[in-house]
Design a protein around this motif. Structure first.
Motif, short mmCIF file in Angstrom:
data_model
loop_
_atom_site.label_atom_id
_atom_site.label_comp_id
_atom_site.label_asym_id
_atom_site.label_seq_id
_atom_site.Cartn_x
_atom_site.Cartn_y
_atom_site.Cartn_z
N ALA A 356 0.87 -1.24 -0.07
CA ALA A 356 -0.04 0.05 0.01
C ALA A 356 0.84 1.13 0.00
CB ALA A 356 -1.05 -0.03 1.24
N ALA A 357 1.85 1.16 0.85
CA ALA A 357 2.60 2.42 0.72
C ALA A 357 3.47 2.72 -0.63
CB ALA A 357 3.72 2.20 1.74
N TYR A 366 5.27 10.42 -6.37
CA TYR A 366 6.40 10.32 -5.28
C TYR A 366 7.47 9.32 -5.74
CZ TYR A 366 4.26 13.53 -2.12
OH TYR A 366 3.89 14.57 -1.57
N THR A 367 8.59 9.40 -5.72
CA THR A 367 9.57 8.26 -5.72
C THR A 367 9.95 7.75 -4.54
OG1 THR A 367 10.74 9.47 -7.70
CG2 THR A 367 11.93 7.59 -6.76
N LYS A 419 9.62 15.38 -5.33
CA LYS A 419 8.84 14.41 -4.52
C LYS A 419 9.44 13.18 -4.55
CE LYS A 419 4.30 15.09 -5.55
NZ LYS A 419 3.09 15.14 -6.17
N LEU A 420 10.05 13.23 -3.20
CA LEU A 420 10.52 11.87 -2.74
C LEU A 420 9.99 11.56 -1.28
CD1 LEU A 420 12.79 9.77 -2.97
CD2 LEU A 420 14.10 11.23 -1.71
N VAL A 421 9.52 10.10 -1.30
CA VAL A 421 8.84 9.81 0.09
C VAL A 421 9.87 8.46 0.41
CG1 VAL A 421 7.54 7.93 -1.20
CG2 VAL A 421 6.87 8.50 0.99
N LEU A 422 10.23 8.72 1.78
CA LEU A 422 11.13 7.56 2.57
C LEU A 422 9.98 6.55 3.08
CD1 LEU A 422 13.90 6.65 3.43
CD2 LEU A 422 13.62 8.42 5.42
N PRO A 451 7.51 13.39 2.80
CA PRO A 451 6.86 12.49 3.65
C PRO A 451 7.78 11.21 4.41
CG PRO A 451 6.29 12.58 1.44
CD PRO A 451 7.18 13.49 1.59
N ILE A 452 7.60 10.76 5.30
CA ILE A 452 8.18 9.58 5.62
C ILE A 452 7.05 8.64 6.10
CG2 ILE A 452 9.60 8.38 7.24
CD1 ILE A 452 11.20 11.24 7.42
#
Length: 822
Positions: A356-357, A366-367, A419-422, A451-452
């Motif tokens: 889901a994430a 997001y990447t 746009k990067l998500v961790l 966003p994390i």
């Protein structure tokens, strides 16, 4: 192990004429069939049974032949002889389980012994308020708490029927049966294609009625005209189907041979005429699609394809979609997820948290950068790596894919904000090498510009606590089997695997609703077979069951309940001890008397209630002796560090006591071991008493027992009597003589054997005046040198054996000293 098994007491066997015959529910016998006839009870037992079983004059039963060939039984009870609520105040499970047909009556032959309760003709004996144990109580609930186990378990083989004989049938079970457990009946129903539900509805085909069945289910079945079966009727339905054969059917082996021939001809035709690559792949093909794991092959492509947890996925999608807007507002505080910079996904493994994430990050542009348990995530690494990524863009933003699939560099960034998500997966699995990682991650979340998403399995872990205050909680739950079933059936169909719906439900239950594990099991099973039945799923599921840590309060439920002892396994029972080996034996000791031992009813040779009580006391005594034996083993483990005795301790302290008293817990709440509190209180009193002994040594040479039995009562009586009478000087003189201070006075009040502490018997004025007088006087202090050295220095290392050690001597220095002296 032979010595351990010999510690168990042999169960006395009941002597009966024919154990394979089942007891009927007040059915008239035929004169030429004596199998079900019982010897007339003696006068004393007959008087006791008459209190609970209606006589022939108050209850009659008839058997009617229906048009569909079934036989129905209806009981009619005259209202003039109805028992009152005060006359039947007692319920005995043993009598209910051992009730047989009246001796003057006779039954029909075995071929006519099948009984099917029909809703039109069935009238139950009066229950409810008339059978209440107490005025205003619920008899059904009382019967549930005191329901006896099967009285003749294993005396009759399980029924064998035709494959699919119970298809499209829905069953509801109520009560206990005589020769088979409810779990075994559920397995039989599912094996032959039926369904089992918990409540009676319009879709219910049969209600299986056992001993002490619930009255509400019987009333609901009567209102819906649902057929009611007893144990015999259920056996007949299954066993009769075994003899029925469809017209024109062929043996199973011949059908299999024909199918193999047809499949071979089809495969040869496929080889002669190749088809396009759009055809379905079979198990034996070597196409690249078969080399892909099923979990990757059928992985969801969008968030809408994820099974279950739709609402929480929607909230998570809204949080991620509004993240940039909330960032511009500096994440305003309020209800919902708008004030959080990170999200914490929690739930059991295999339900789609990581998927889901990843899919939500992809859908919102997001990447995703993922770190899991295989990566080092300590404070230093997170400070260097994560802090850089939170203020920089991903390298993939400088590239895009063209129509041919190759990467080409673009002149413009895809997103001006980078746009990067961790994704921090398995944050509750940080090892000792990741020290400080959770605290550092929580600090970075407070100032992150991207966003994390943190993912964990156990939200109660100590490693997750720093993240709870800075993350939006998204709790994923186990997906129900009815929601998983259609997707798994579609996967099996696409892979040419025939599987029953009940088999899927069994795999889902065995794996704890882990979708990923179920798909892996199906892919492995498909390599050797293309057909899975319920029995195959049950055996495979038992081999692939997940290890789950049960709570401390679940240990007595597992050991003292009936479920584990229906098919006992010594190794499985002993393993329960190791879920919490420090407290398991204590919680068994605390709660073993709350069980109603089933062996007391099984060993009872008569219907005498006093005999059942005596058997229960004997079983409790045997369990207490077993616990005492386990305590001897525990003392060896604690005193001599003999941890190899822990398997023996598990048998003696947990399994063996549970063997004697296993039965119905009756809804009793499991209590925490009170021994821990009492032991702590005892140790505290021993320390306080030792302090008083040290003060008294200057005046008397006594041990602890003499201080406890003689000095404490005398000092308590004299001191508090003087204080209550206002003679404060006399009380202080006594205290100064024995070097007792104000704290010792409190100790005497606490350890004195009285209804309430002696200090509480004094008035507020007496306490205030004594404290004022005590502070205004100088008191002698017994000289004592306190050891103020650190605790580590008190632990003395073993001294080295100096025998044989050669000491270096400097003779010149010794000679020089002698010359100087001269």
């Amino acid at each position: 192990m032979a010595g351990i098994k010999s510690a168990f007491k042999k169960t006395p066997k009941k002597v009966s004429g024919d154990s394979s015959k089942r007891k009927k529910l007040s059915v008239q016998n035929s004169e030429d069939d004596d199998d079900f006839a019982t010897p007339p009870p003696n006068k004393k037992i007959k008087e006791e049974i008459s209190q609970y079983v209606p006589s022939k004059s108050t209850m009659t039963e008839t058997i009617n032949d229906n048009e569909d060939g079934t036989r129905t039984e209806s009981s009619h009870q005259p209202t003039s002889h109805a028992p009152s609520s005060k006359s039947t105040l007692k319920y005995c499970p043993s009598i209910g389980s051992k009730r047989k047909a009246p001796t003057p009556a006779t039954t029909k032959s075995k071929s006519q012994s099948k009984i099917t309760y029909d809703a039109d003709d069935l009238q139950q004996p009066k229950t409810g308020k008339e059978l209440n144990t107490k005025p205003g109580s619920k008899s059904g609930y009382y019967q549930l708490l005191h329901r006896a186990p099967p009285s003749a378990l294993g005396s009759r083989p399980k029924p064998i029927g035709k494959e699919g004989c119970l298809a499209n049938m829905t069953f509801v079970l109520s009560g206990e049966f005589d020769t088979i457990t409810k779990d075994d009946i559920k397995d039989i129903i599912k094996t032959y294609g039926g369904r089992v539900t918990t409540a009676v509805s319009g879709k219910t085909t049969y209600l299986l009625r056992g001993r002490d069945a619930g009255q509400s289910k019987l009333d609901k079945a009567n209102s819906l005209k649902t057929k009611i079966l007893d144990e015999d009727g259920f056996y007949d339905i299954v066993e009769k189907s075994a003899g029925e054969k469809e017209r024109g059917s062929t043996p199973v082996e011949s059908t299999k041979a024909s199918t193999t021939k047809s499949s071979a001809s089809k495969s040869s035709s496929k080889l002669s005429k190749p088809k396009p690559s759009t055809s379905k792949a079979t198990a034996g093909d070597s196409t690249p699609s078969n080399d892909i794991l099923w979990t990757e092959k059928y992985k969801p492509k969008t968030s809408a394809d994820i099974i279950g947890n739709k609402s929480i996925i929607g909230k998570l999608s809204s949080w991620l979609g509004d993240w940039q807007a909330n960032r511009q507002k500096n994440f305003p505080e309020g209800e919902g997820s708008q004030g959080f910079r990170a999200a914490l996904l929690s739930g059991p493994p295999g339900i789609g948290k990581t998927t889901a994430a990843q899919l939500l990050a992809k859908e919102h542009g997001y990447t995703a950068m993922e770190l899991n348990a295989s990566d080092t995530r300590n404070k230093k690494i997170l400070g260097e790596l994560v802090q850089e990524t939170t203020f920089n863009r991903s390298m993939t933003e400088f590239f895009s894919a063209d129509s041919t699939g190759s990467s080409v560099k673009v002149n413009k960034l895809k997103s001006a904000d980078g746009k990067l998500v961790l994704i921090m997966d398995e944050v509750d699995g940080m090892s000792s090498g990741d020290r400080g990682g959770s605290a550092e991650l929580a600090r970075l979340i407070r100032s992150t510009n991207i966003p994390i998403i943190c993912i964990c399995n156990d939200i109660r872990s100590d490693k997750v606590k720093p993240l709870l205050k800075v993350c939006f909680e998204a709790k994923f739950t186990r997906t129900p089997a009815r929601t998983i079933r259609p997707k798994l059936m579609k996967i099996a169909q696409s892979e040419n695997l025939t599987i029953e719906p009940n088999a899927i439900d069994e795999l889902v239950a065995a794996t704890g609703n882990d979708i990923r594990q179920v798909i892996n099991i199906l892919s492995t099973y498909r390599l050797c077979s293309n057909d899975m039945k319920f029995g195959d799923a049950k055996s495979i599921g038992s081999q692939n069951q997940k290890y789950s840590q049960i709570s401390l309060f679940e240990i007595p439920v597992q050991l003292l309940g009936n479920s584990r002892w229906q098919h006992p396994n010594m190794n499985q029972l002993a393993d329960i001890y190791f879920h919490d080996y420090t407290l398991s034996h204590l919680i068994i000791y605390e709660n073993y008397t709350k069980s109603s031992p089933a062996k007391a009813y099984q060993w009872n040779q008569s219907a005498n209630l006093k005999e059942i009580d005596c058997l229960e006391m004997e079983l409790f005594a045997d369990a207490a002796n077993a616990i005492a034996d386990g305590d001897l083993v525990d003392s060896r483990i604690g005193k001599y560090q003999e941890y190899s005795l822990m398997p023996v301790h598990s048998i003696f302290s947990c399994v063996r006591p549970a063997y004697y008293v296993q039965g119905n817990l009756g809804g009793n709440r499991m209590g925490f071991p009170q021994w821990l509190g009492q032991n702590s209180k005892t140790l505290k009193n021993m320390r306080l008493l030792a302090d008083i002994q040290n003060k008294l040594r200057s005046k008397a040479t006594v041990d602890l027992s003499e201080v406890r039995y003689h000095y404490v009562p005398a000092l308590t009586c004299n001191l508090f009597t003087d204080i209550a009478n206002g003679d404060y000087e006399k009380a202080m003189d006594t205290m100064d003589y024995y070097y007792l201070d104000r704290e010792n006075l409190e100790t005497l009040s606490d350890i004195a054997l009285s209804e309430k502490p002696a200090m509480n018997t004094l008035s507020a004025g007496a306490k205030r005046n004594f404290n004022k007088a005590y502070k205004g006087r100088v008191h002698p202090i017994l000289f004592q040198l306190d050891d103020t050295s650190p605790l580590k220095s008190k632990i003395k290392a073993p001294k080295e054996d100096l025998e044989g050690v050669i000491f270096d001597v400097e003779p010149e220095a010794a000679v020089g000293s002698d010359d100087e002296g001269e």
